[in-house]
Design an enzyme around this catalytic site. Structure first.
Site, PDB file in Angstrom:
ATOM      1  N   ALA A   1       0.832  -1.207   0.000  1.00  0.00           N
ATOM      2  CA  ALA A   1       0.000   0.000   0.000  1.00  0.00           C
ATOM      3  C   ALA A   1       0.867   1.259   0.000  1.00  0.00           C
ATOM      4  O   ALA A   1       0.746   2.115   0.872  1.00  0.00           O
ATOM      5  CB  ALA A   1      -0.983  -0.021   1.168  1.00  0.00           C
ATOM      6  N   HIS A   2       1.751   1.319  -0.967  1.00  0.00           N
ATOM      7  CA  HIS A   2       2.551   2.531  -1.143  1.00  0.00           C
ATOM      8  C   HIS A   2       3.158   2.578  -2.549  1.00  0.00           C
ATOM      9  O   HIS A   2       3.143   1.574  -3.279  1.00  0.00           O
ATOM     10  CB  HIS A   2       3.653   2.625  -0.074  1.00  0.00           C
ATOM     11  CG  HIS A   2       4.681   1.555  -0.134  1.00  0.00           C
ATOM     12  ND1 HIS A   2       4.751   0.511   0.754  1.00  0.00           N
ATOM     13  CD2 HIS A   2       5.715   1.362  -0.996  1.00  0.00           C
ATOM     14  CE1 HIS A   2       5.765  -0.270   0.444  1.00  0.00           C
ATOM     15  NE2 HIS A   2       6.371   0.217  -0.622  1.00  0.00           N
TER      16      HIS A   2
END
Ligand code: TYD
Length: 139
Positions: free
Chosen positions: A49-50
């Site tokens: 999630a980046h």
């Protein structure tokens, strides 16, 4: 999307397994400054999630199975890393999630830069805004 799949060079030996290797700049499009790996993860866990602003990476799974979910803000693609000889080279600017398919799968990463928390974008809306700013930059 700005990624490529590579076949990691591998040397099979008679009844003694296989040795796989890669070298920075020769087999990867960057010099390796850092290696890290993620382990002791249970099946079903999602990490990531980046996105990274400048970091180049090569991801590989020497043991088990991990799905890498990529988006560039427009399209989404899934890459299954379930073969120790398969590598995924990620150029900067891609949002990624990683899903563990099998308990204790190991995800290894060769990276082009030392750890820098300021290279991360961890908020998806911020990522979409970042992409807009990148469109104006002529490469
Ligand atoms: P992170 O990159 O967010 O892991 P994932 O993408 O798998 O969820 O990193 C998790 C934590 O580890 C975070 O606190 C930053 C730290 N970290 C380092 O200190 N050095 C490193 O080289 C990396 C990759 C992470």
């Amino acid at each position: 999307m700005d990624y490529s799949i590579i076949s990691i060079k591998s040397v099979p030996t008679e009844e003694q397994g296989t040795l796989s290797f890669f070298e920075g700049e020769r087999d990867l499009p960057f010099q390796i400054k850092r290696i890290y790996y993620i382990h002791h993860v249970s099946a079903g866990i999602k990490r990531g999630a980046h996105a990274h602003k400048t970091l180049q990476q090569m991801l590989f799974c020497p043991y088990g199975s991990v799905t890498i979910i990529l988006t560039d803000g427009k399209t989404k693609e899934e890459i299954l890393l379930d073969d120790p000889c398969k590598g995924l080279v990620l150029e900067p600017g891609l949002w990624r999630d990683m899903v563990w398919n099998i308990d204790n799968s190991v995800l290894c990463v060769a990276a082009s830069q030392y750890y820098d928390k300021d290279d991360y974008i961890r908020d998806y809306d911020e990522y979409l805004e970042y992409l807009k700013t990148q469109k104006d930059i002529v490469k």
